[in-house]
Design a protein around this motif. Structure first.
Motif, PDB file in Angstrom:
ATOM      1  N   VAL A   1       2.721  -3.080   0.499  1.00 49.42           N
ATOM      2  CA  VAL A   1       3.492  -4.139  -0.166  1.00 49.42           C
ATOM      3  C   VAL A   1       2.655  -5.414  -0.255  1.00 49.42           C
ATOM      4  CG1 VAL A   1       5.495  -5.674   0.052  1.00 49.42           C
ATOM      5  CG2 VAL A   1       5.761  -3.222   0.461  1.00 49.42           C
TER       6      VAL A   1
ATOM      7  N   GLY B   1       2.482  -3.442  -6.941  1.00 47.47           N
ATOM      8  CA  GLY B   1       3.676  -2.866  -6.331  1.00 47.47           C
ATOM      9  C   GLY B   1       3.609  -1.354  -6.297  1.00 47.47           C
TER      10      GLY B   1
ATOM     11  N   TYR C   1       9.365  -5.088  -1.584  1.00 46.32           N
ATOM     12  CA  TYR C   1       8.588  -5.326  -2.807  1.00 46.32           C
ATOM     13  C   TYR C   1       9.130  -6.535  -3.555  1.00 46.32           C
ATOM     14  CZ  TYR C   1       5.934  -1.036  -2.206  1.00 46.32           C
ATOM     15  OH  TYR C   1       5.089  -0.077  -1.725  1.00 46.32           O
TER      16      TYR C   1
END
Length: 192
Positions: free
Chosen positions: A95, A101, A167
């Motif tokens: 992360v 991502g 995220y």
């Protein structure tokens, strides 16, 4: 006579995956994909198909590679709890360090609500991860590393649903400490 198309499909899919990962399915143009793959559009259509078929192959390869990586990491762990802890720490690092991502999480929001095939690939990947974590939790319970009062399936679902939110937090705040603290909080609470 038609020309024979010769290129390394696996390598081309890997390159296309990078484009989809950075730009998303809708943001990646066919030109950007074929340029990255170092092929022309007719080679793509003749060997793989259209953009959607390419994306399906990319997503399948991405999830397959992730599964292999998870299994290899678990085999190297000293105990089931160590494997779970390593998993959580690796997710937090991904992360924090991942520029684009997670491709699966991005795809879940961008494409899967309207694409049953993509949704099925992501669902299978999620089910693998859930089963993988649940089996580690069961083993940790059997070895006395995690309390017998814990529900392995619920705890696995909790871990997955929690780290998907990391995220979003990282996109909004870009604060590595926030993600690291959440990971350590989760690890501490596994054994309480």
């Amino acid at each position: 006579m038609a020309r024979t198309v010769e290129f390394d499909i696996e390598q081309a899919i890997e390159r296309a995956t990078s484009v989809f990962w950075e730009k998303g399915y809708n943001g990646a143009s066919l030109r950007e994909l074929t340029d990255a793959m170092k092929i022309n559009s007719s080679s793509l259509y003749n060997t793989i198909g259209d953009k959607h078929e390419l994306f399906v192959l990319c997503l399948k390869q991405y999830t397959h590679n992730r599964r292999i990586s998870l299994q290899e990491q678990a085999l190297q762990a000293t105990s089931p709890l160590a494997a779970i802890t390593d998993f959580i720490n690796q997710v937090s690092i991904a992360v924090i360090q991942g520029v684009n991502g997670c491709l699966a999480i991005k795809t879940a929001f961008e494409v899967s609500p309207k694409d049953d095939l993509i949704k099925a690939i992501l669902k299978a990947d999620n089910e693998f991860t859930q089963t993988f974590l649940s089996s580690l939790i069961k083993a940790a319970i059997a070895q006395g590393e995690i309390g017998k009062d814990k529900d392995p399936d619920l705890l696995a679902d909790y871990i997955i649903s929690t780290y998907t939110g990391w995220y979003e937090l990282h996109i909004l705040y870009r604060d590595p400490r926030k993600i690291t603290n959440l990971a350590q909080f989760m690890i501490r609470h596994l054994t309480q």
